[in-house]
Write a protein that holds these residues in place. Structure first.
Motif, PDB file in Angstrom:
ATOM      1  N   LYS A 182      73.013  -4.484  50.599  1.00 22.36           N
ATOM      2  CA  LYS A 182      73.243  -5.792  49.999  1.00 22.36           C
ATOM      3  C   LYS A 182      73.360  -5.658  48.477  1.00 22.36           C
ATOM      4  N   ARG A 183      74.348  -6.362  47.901  1.00 22.88           N
ATOM      5  CA  ARG A 183      74.603  -6.264  46.474  1.00 22.88           C
ATOM      6  C   ARG A 183      74.821  -7.658  45.887  1.00 22.88           C
ATOM      7  N   LYS A 184      74.157  -7.921  44.763  1.00 23.45           N
ATOM      8  CA  LYS A 184      74.328  -9.212  44.098  1.00 23.45           C
ATOM      9  C   LYS A 184      75.748  -9.347  43.574  1.00 23.45           C
ATOM     10  N   ASN A 185      76.240  -8.292  43.008  1.00 24.94           N
ATOM     11  CA  ASN A 185      77.635  -8.220  42.573  1.00 24.94           C
ATOM     12  C   ASN A 185      78.122  -6.804  42.834  1.00 24.94           C
ATOM     13  N   ASN A 186      79.420  -6.637  42.865  1.00 23.95           N
ATOM     14  CA  ASN A 186      79.963  -5.324  43.207  1.00 23.95           C
ATOM     15  C   ASN A 186      81.204  -5.048  42.367  1.00 23.95           C
ATOM     16  N   PRO A 187      81.050  -4.300  41.265  1.00 27.30           N
ATOM     17  CA  PRO A 187      82.186  -4.025  40.383  1.00 27.30           C
ATOM     18  C   PRO A 187      83.025  -2.824  40.815  1.00 27.30           C
ATOM     19  N   THR A 188      82.747  -2.282  41.995  1.00 29.31           N
ATOM     20  CA  THR A 188      83.470  -1.101  42.477  1.00 29.31           C
ATOM     21  C   THR A 188      84.955  -1.411  42.661  1.00 29.31           C
ATOM     22  N   HIS A 189      85.805  -0.455  42.311  1.00 29.15           N
ATOM     23  CA  HIS A 189      87.252  -0.600  42.479  1.00 29.15           C
ATOM     24  C   HIS A 189      87.658   0.062  43.807  1.00 29.15           C
TER      25      HIS A 189
END
Length: 288
Positions: free
Chosen positions: A168-175
């Protein structure tokens, strides 16, 4: 570093500081089933590497050392690098007994990070480029080619298209990129050595990770192996692939023989689906 790049680095660093609060395999793989996956996936990844016994290896994004110890067992010299201080310190605590390993806390995008030209035999990264912006990827590829010895290899593995782990991730900046982006960037990288010689990368292998196909029905974990070659060395073979073996008409013939979506035998158990092959066919060596 411009404002956009600086912001990208801060976002990615904050993301990984959050997810390395607990320095575990689960945190590194961002998956609740990481321990089981690791048993199959790590040996598979290592089996795909070109020979590096006794050679100089640069591991970028080494984390807590999931691959560092294995690489150190064969490498003559290994440089393990990560930009999260806690992760690289744990890596050193685990693998510091290997006397052939140097541990570095550094960001791969930093202009201050430099290695001698043609000093490295193998550059290895696992889930690194997807945490860089497009421009950062392009700049790093060019620098890696400069660091690499002629005939040396770059191996990297990325999550493509969408998230694979269930963490689980609050936000995910992964491309989560289309794999064609990586193929295009590496294929189009040409480095002038300044003495009239120029170098580029030739594709030596590309496949999806079988452990993820088997356990998660996920074909989007993809790895590439590229070899540094003098630009003229690969031109004839690229021309052959462009005009003969992997023309669009050739791809369609493969489909008729092996089934829709495939260019080889073996079905889903084989390493590469056609949606991966389609973007690697323009003048590149493909192993399927």
């Amino acid at each position: 570093m411009d404002a956009a790049s600086g912001q990208e680095r801060e976002v990615q660093k904050s993301y990984w500081i959050e997810h390395t609060a607990e320095l575990t395999v689960e945190a590194m793989m961002l998956d609740s089933k990481a321990a089981d996956l690791d048993k199959e996936e790590r040996p598979e990844v290592l089996s795909l590497l070109p020979p590096y016994e006794g050679k100089t290896v640069l591991e970028l994004g080494a984390g807590i050392g999931r691959f560092t110890g294995e690489l150190a067992n064969k490498a003559g010299q290994l440089i393990a690098l990560d930009f999260i201080e806690g992760a690289i310190k744990k890596n050193e605590n685990i693998n510091g007994y290997h006397k052939n390993v140097k541990f570095m806390c550094a960001d791969v995008t930093s202009p201050n990070l430099n290695f001698s030209p043609e000093s490295v035999d193998l550059i290895f990264s696992n889930w690194l480029l997807m945490y860089l912006s497009d421009e950062e990827v392009k700049a790093l590829v060019e620098r890696m080619v400069k660091w690499l010895k002629v005939g040396g290899h770059i191996f990297f593995r990325e999550s493509c298209f969408h998230q694979s782990g269930d963490h689980k991730r609050k936000n995910n900046p992964t491309h989560y990129r289309d794999p064609s982006f990586y193929t295009k960037v590496f294929r189009e990288c040409h480095v002038n050595a300044g003495d009239g010689k120029s170098f580029e990368l030739s594709l030596a292998g590309c496949k999806c990770i079988g452990a993820y196909v088997k356990n998660k029905k996920n074909q989007n974990q993809i790895c590439w192996t590229w070899q540094k070659v003098a630009s003229k060395d690969d031109m004839e073979f690229q021309r052959f692939l462009d005009t003969v073996q992997y023309k669009c008409s050739g791809i369609l013939r493969y489909e008729r023989v092996f089934g829709q979506g495939f260019v080889s035998t073996g079905g889903l158990g084989m390493p590469l689906r056609l949606h991966v092959v389609l973007f690697t066919v323009e003048g590149l060596q493909i192993r399927v």
